[in-house]
Design a protein around this motif. Structure first.
Motif, PDB file in Angstrom:
ATOM      1  N   VAL A 149       5.022  81.809 -16.903  1.00 46.55           N
ATOM      2  CA  VAL A 149       4.861  81.884 -18.357  1.00 46.55           C
ATOM      3  C   VAL A 149       5.817  82.917 -18.958  1.00 46.55           C
ATOM      4  O   VAL A 149       6.255  82.783 -20.095  1.00 46.55           O
ATOM      5  CB  VAL A 149       3.393  82.198 -18.732  1.00 46.55           C
ATOM      6  CG1 VAL A 149       3.004  83.589 -18.309  1.00 46.55           C
ATOM      7  CG2 VAL A 149       3.166  82.022 -20.223  1.00 46.55           C
ATOM      8  N   MET A 150       6.188  83.930 -18.156  1.00 48.64           N
ATOM      9  CA  MET A 150       7.071  84.961 -18.710  1.00 48.64           C
ATOM     10  C   MET A 150       8.485  84.422 -18.906  1.00 48.64           C
ATOM     11  O   MET A 150       9.158  84.748 -19.886  1.00 48.64           O
ATOM     12  CB  MET A 150       7.076  86.177 -17.802  1.00 48.64           C
ATOM     13  CG  MET A 150       5.663  86.714 -17.717  1.00 48.64           C
ATOM     14  SD  MET A 150       5.525  88.385 -17.170  1.00 48.64           S
ATOM     15  CE  MET A 150       3.755  88.596 -17.464  1.00 48.64           C
ATOM     16  N   VAL A 153       8.327  82.322 -21.999  1.00 44.49           N
ATOM     17  CA  VAL A 153       8.450  83.093 -23.233  1.00 44.49           C
ATOM     18  C   VAL A 153       9.918  83.233 -23.605  1.00 44.49           C
ATOM     19  O   VAL A 153      10.325  82.949 -24.739  1.00 44.49           O
ATOM     20  CB  VAL A 153       7.801  84.492 -23.074  1.00 44.49           C
ATOM     21  CG1 VAL A 153       8.179  85.390 -24.241  1.00 44.49           C
ATOM     22  CG2 VAL A 153       6.286  84.359 -22.970  1.00 44.49           C
ATOM     23  N   SER A 156      11.454  79.768 -24.488  1.00 50.08           N
ATOM     24  CA  SER A 156      10.982  79.202 -25.758  1.00 50.08           C
ATOM     25  C   SER A 156      11.656  79.884 -26.947  1.00 50.08           C
ATOM     26  O   SER A 156      11.755  79.310 -28.018  1.00 50.08           O
ATOM     27  CB  SER A 156       9.462  79.318 -25.869  1.00 50.08           C
ATOM     28  OG  SER A 156       9.077  80.663 -26.108  1.00 50.08           O
ATOM     29  N   LEU A 157      12.108  81.121 -26.738  1.00 47.02           N
ATOM     30  CA  LEU A 157      12.801  81.834 -27.811  1.00 47.02           C
ATOM     31  C   LEU A 157      14.308  81.584 -27.754  1.00 47.02           C
ATOM     32  O   LEU A 157      15.071  82.233 -28.454  1.00 47.02           O
ATOM     33  CB  LEU A 157      12.506  83.331 -27.709  1.00 47.02           C
ATOM     34  CG  LEU A 157      11.045  83.712 -27.971  1.00 47.02           C
ATOM     35  CD1 LEU A 157      10.761  85.125 -27.514  1.00 47.02           C
ATOM     36  CD2 LEU A 157      10.721  83.545 -29.447  1.00 47.02           C
TER      37      LEU A 157
ATOM     38  N   ALA B 100       7.806  78.735 -32.271  1.00 48.08           N
ATOM     39  CA  ALA B 100       7.490  79.869 -31.402  1.00 48.08           C
ATOM     40  C   ALA B 100       6.102  79.645 -30.825  1.00 48.08           C
ATOM     41  O   ALA B 100       5.283  78.961 -31.437  1.00 48.08           O
ATOM     42  CB  ALA B 100       7.533  81.176 -32.182  1.00 48.08           C
ATOM     43  N   VAL B 101       5.846  80.210 -29.654  1.00 44.95           N
ATOM     44  CA  VAL B 101       4.632  79.872 -28.918  1.00 44.95           C
ATOM     45  C   VAL B 101       3.766  81.106 -28.656  1.00 44.95           C
ATOM     46  O   VAL B 101       4.285  82.158 -28.305  1.00 44.95           O
ATOM     47  CB  VAL B 101       4.974  79.232 -27.549  1.00 44.95           C
ATOM     48  CG1 VAL B 101       3.721  78.619 -26.919  1.00 44.95           C
ATOM     49  CG2 VAL B 101       6.067  78.193 -27.683  1.00 44.95           C
ATOM     50  N   PHE B 103       1.184  81.749 -25.884  1.00 43.37           N
ATOM     51  CA  PHE B 103       0.792  81.082 -24.648  1.00 43.37           C
ATOM     52  C   PHE B 103      -0.627  81.432 -24.248  1.00 43.37           C
ATOM     53  O   PHE B 103      -1.203  82.428 -24.691  1.00 43.37           O
ATOM     54  CB  PHE B 103       1.735  81.479 -23.500  1.00 43.37           C
ATOM     55  CG  PHE B 103       3.118  80.922 -23.642  1.00 43.37           C
ATOM     56  CD1 PHE B 103       3.428  79.671 -23.131  1.00 43.37           C
ATOM     57  CD2 PHE B 103       4.116  81.645 -24.285  1.00 43.37           C
ATOM     58  CE1 PHE B 103       4.706  79.154 -23.253  1.00 43.37           C
ATOM     59  CE2 PHE B 103       5.394  81.139 -24.413  1.00 43.37           C
ATOM     60  CZ  PHE B 103       5.683  79.889 -23.893  1.00 43.37           C
ATOM     61  N   GLN B 104      -1.149  80.602 -23.372  1.00 43.64           N
ATOM     62  CA  GLN B 104      -2.454  80.835 -22.779  1.00 43.64           C
ATOM     63  C   GLN B 104      -2.357  82.000 -21.791  1.00 43.64           C
ATOM     64  O   GLN B 104      -1.371  82.120 -21.069  1.00 43.64           O
ATOM     65  CB  GLN B 104      -2.851  79.554 -22.037  1.00 43.64           C
ATOM     66  CG  GLN B 104      -4.212  79.553 -21.419  1.00 43.64           C
ATOM     67  CD  GLN B 104      -4.484  78.218 -20.742  1.00 43.64           C
ATOM     68  OE1 GLN B 104      -3.622  77.344 -20.706  1.00 43.64           O
ATOM     69  NE2 GLN B 104      -5.671  78.062 -20.213  1.00 43.64           N
ATOM     70  N   VAL B 106      -2.045  85.648 -19.842  1.00 41.69           N
ATOM     71  CA  VAL B 106      -1.228  86.862 -19.917  1.00 41.69           C
ATOM     72  C   VAL B 106       0.251  86.496 -20.035  1.00 41.69           C
ATOM     73  O   VAL B 106       0.860  86.074 -19.074  1.00 41.69           O
ATOM     74  CB  VAL B 106      -1.442  87.727 -18.660  1.00 41.69           C
ATOM     75  CG1 VAL B 106      -0.622  89.005 -18.766  1.00 41.69           C
ATOM     76  CG2 VAL B 106      -2.911  88.045 -18.490  1.00 41.69           C
ATOM     77  N   SER B 107       0.816  86.654 -21.203  1.00 45.29           N
ATOM     78  CA  SER B 107       2.219  86.305 -21.372  1.00 45.29           C
ATOM     79  C   SER B 107       3.053  87.492 -21.843  1.00 45.29           C
ATOM     80  O   SER B 107       4.254  87.377 -22.006  1.00 45.29           O
ATOM     81  CB  SER B 107       2.363  85.155 -22.372  1.00 45.29           C
ATOM     82  OG  SER B 107       2.020  85.599 -23.678  1.00 45.29           O
ATOM     83  N   LEU B 108       2.419  88.646 -22.055  1.00 46.81           N
ATOM     84  CA  LEU B 108       3.195  89.825 -22.438  1.00 46.81           C
ATOM     85  C   LEU B 108       3.912  90.356 -21.209  1.00 46.81           C
ATOM     86  O   LEU B 108       3.438  90.217 -20.087  1.00 46.81           O
ATOM     87  CB  LEU B 108       2.281  90.905 -23.004  1.00 46.81           C
ATOM     88  CG  LEU B 108       1.518  90.551 -24.283  1.00 46.81           C
ATOM     89  CD1 LEU B 108       0.634  91.716 -24.700  1.00 46.81           C
ATOM     90  CD2 LEU B 108       2.463  90.167 -25.396  1.00 46.81           C
TER      91      LEU B 108
END
Lengths: 252, 285
Positions: A149-150, A153, A156-157, B100-101, B103-104, B106-108
């Protein structure tokens, strides 16, 4: 209080052991030819530090260790990154790496001596070789353990490839890289001392080997103490650098 | 497109995109969208012939059975996956990014301070340090976390982290805000709070939102419209208007009969899809 108690308990065992050894050596229960009293070892060690050039040996060994470490770790991290990020690179190289990784590092010493001779380059190669694979595998694992997911991120940007690597792959792999560094320090110490046994006139390993050849047991022990201190100091330094480089992991 | 077979309640009308009120400008046009994966067991259609029009400034919630392809839909909208058929178009582009998303889970980035996480979209865009800092502070104030700018994510609670993720998505300055089950990993009280917070944060910003969830309550509570997705392959089964004033508080709307009727209606539509999906579901690809 809790921390003080832990500290005292951690100190108690080695202190007791040394006291017991001192007592056994002084009362003749241990043969001082093989097991000199700790106080005698410390005296010899101090004498070597003050006038015997032991610090020069430490310096020589540490310089070799650090240069060799950099020569092995930098390509290891770069290739580990590449293998973690790109499946084709991984497919091409992983089996080779896995095959070479378990070779005992010191086993290649004779070959290295044949190829490089007795000079500095062979010693640096030995250390570099000993840390390269570990750093590579650690880095690769670190990259692959980054939660997908990272990267999503960043993607996606519409982050550029370069920014994806700089902002996600590199910091994401950094904890694993530091674990690799800590493990590599141990490997590198073993290899530099072992290499200096056979192929050096200088360095802590050479000092120990010389002491062995003339049966100067107290100097031999002083050399052991010195390598232990070097390992401890290097680990401490790595820990400090790690805390500075990875501030988000503080308190874990 | 399948329609709800249920009687329209006074509070809602199942509508298809064809029946939109003329006043609402179109923001996203999804037409004939298809996504086919190649799996070991052969091709799997995650999405097949999905049509959906999203209006400018609306909060559209998307519910569907789990594994139905609604997250895939969102990933296509986000540009993270490419469709194998059909088209997605973001119309009347006014902002920096199309989407822009949030997310579900932990995405930080754990290695960045909260403010740097929030400013990340601007770093990606190459903005200067000062501009990044100002934008991050403003966005953090907006989600009520101004005091935590210098903290690291692991020093925050899960609910706070998800608000930071919302702030980051807002900073990205996108025409459409995509939210992929953003609250599903939270405990229920935190989720209810964040549902209220999200409405407050967005306020009258006119931000177009597509919010994917598997919670019917959440879909009806938050959505201006609710799209019910079929079991895989995903299509739009029915669309419902949710004509209730904002902000909506869960504890209040629970006492509203029309609201409950609508929730039940959505549930009935979804129920058939879930049941069908369970009976016919192939292995998750």
């Amino acid at each position: 209080m809790e921390r003080l108690r832990t500290l005292l308990l951690a100190l108690a065992a080695p202190v007791l052991l040394v006291l017991l050894w001192e007592w056994a050596a002084r009362t003749g229960r241990l043969d001082p030819l093989f097991f000199p009293a700790p106080s005698a070892v410390v005296q010899t060690w101090w004498r070597l530090v003050r006038s015997g050039g032991l610090l020069d040996d430490v310096r020589v060994s540490l310089v070799r260790l650090m240069i060799g470490f950099a020569l092995g770790a930098v390509p290891g991290v770069l290739l580990g990154m590449a293998m973690g990020l790109w499946q084709p690179v991984r497919a091409a190289l992983l089996s080779t790496v896995v095959a070479l990784y378990p070779i005992p590092r010191i086993a290649i010493l004779p070959l290295v001596l044949v190829v490089f001779g007795i000079g500095e380059s062979g010693k640096l190669f030995m250390i570099g070789f000993s840390v390269f694979f570990l750093m590579l595998l650690q880095t690769m694992a670190g990259v692959r353990d980054i939660p997908p997911v990272m990267l999503d991120v960043a993607r996606s940007l519409r982050a550029s490839r370069l920014r994806q690597y700089l902002s996600v792959a590199w910091p994401g792999a950094l904890p694993a890289i530091f674990t690799g560094i800590r493990l590599s320090i141990g490997f590198a110490l073993i290899v530099i001392v072992g290499t200096e046994f056979l192929a050096s006139k200088q360095g802590v390993g050479a000092r120990i080997w010389l002491a062995y050849q003339i049966l100067d047991i107290e100097t031999l022990y002083a050399g052991l103490v010195t390598t232990a201190l070097m390992g401890w100091g290097l680990n401490l330094a790595a820990g400090i650098i790690e805390r500075v480089a990875l501030p988000w992991r503080a308190g874990r | 497109m399948a329609r709800s077979s249920l009687q329209p309640s006074p509070a809602s009308q199942p509508v298809t995109p064809m029946e939109q009120p003329p006043a609402a400008a179109l923001k996203v046009r999804i037409a004939g969208l298809a996504k086919r994966y190649q799996s070991a067991a052969g091709p799997v259609d995650a999405i097949a012939g999905l049509d959906l029009d999203v209006r400018e400034g609306e909060f559209l919630t998307v519910v569907g059975p789990s594994g139905c392809g609604k997250s895939t839909l969102l990933r296509i909208l986000a540009g993270l996956e490419t469709a194998t058929g059909g088209a997605v178009e973001v119309l009347d582009r006014r902002r920096r990014l199309p989407a822009a998303v949030v997310f579900q889970g932990v995405s930080l980035f754990p290695w960045l301070r909260v403010e740097d996480n929030v400013a990340y979209p601007l770093w990606v865009a190459g903005s200067g340090r000062r501009r990044r800092k100002e934008a991050a502070r403003a966005a953090l104030e907006r989600v009520g976390l101004g005091r935590f700018a210098r903290a690291y994510p692991n020093q925050l609670s899960e609910g706070m982290r998800q608000r930071v993720a919302i702030a980051r998505a807002l900073v990205a300055d996108a025409d459409v805000l995509l939210m992929d089950e953003p609250f599903s990993a939270l405990d229920e009280p935190t989720r209810l709070l964040l549902q209220e917070d999200l409405q407050a944060i967005l306020g009258k910003s006119g931000q177009t939102v597509i919010f994917v969830t598997h919670s019917i309550d959440e879909a009806v509570l938050l959505g201006d419209r609710v799209a019910v997705i079929t079991a895989r392959p995903a299509r739009v089964r029915a669309l419902y208007d949710v004509p209730f004033p904002r902000p909506r508080r869960y504890t209040e709307v629970r006492h509203d009969r029309h609201f409950n009727d609508l929730t039940v209606e959505v549930w009935e539509a979804l129920r058939e899809e879930v049941a069908g999906g369970i009976r016919a579901a192939p292995a998750e690809s």
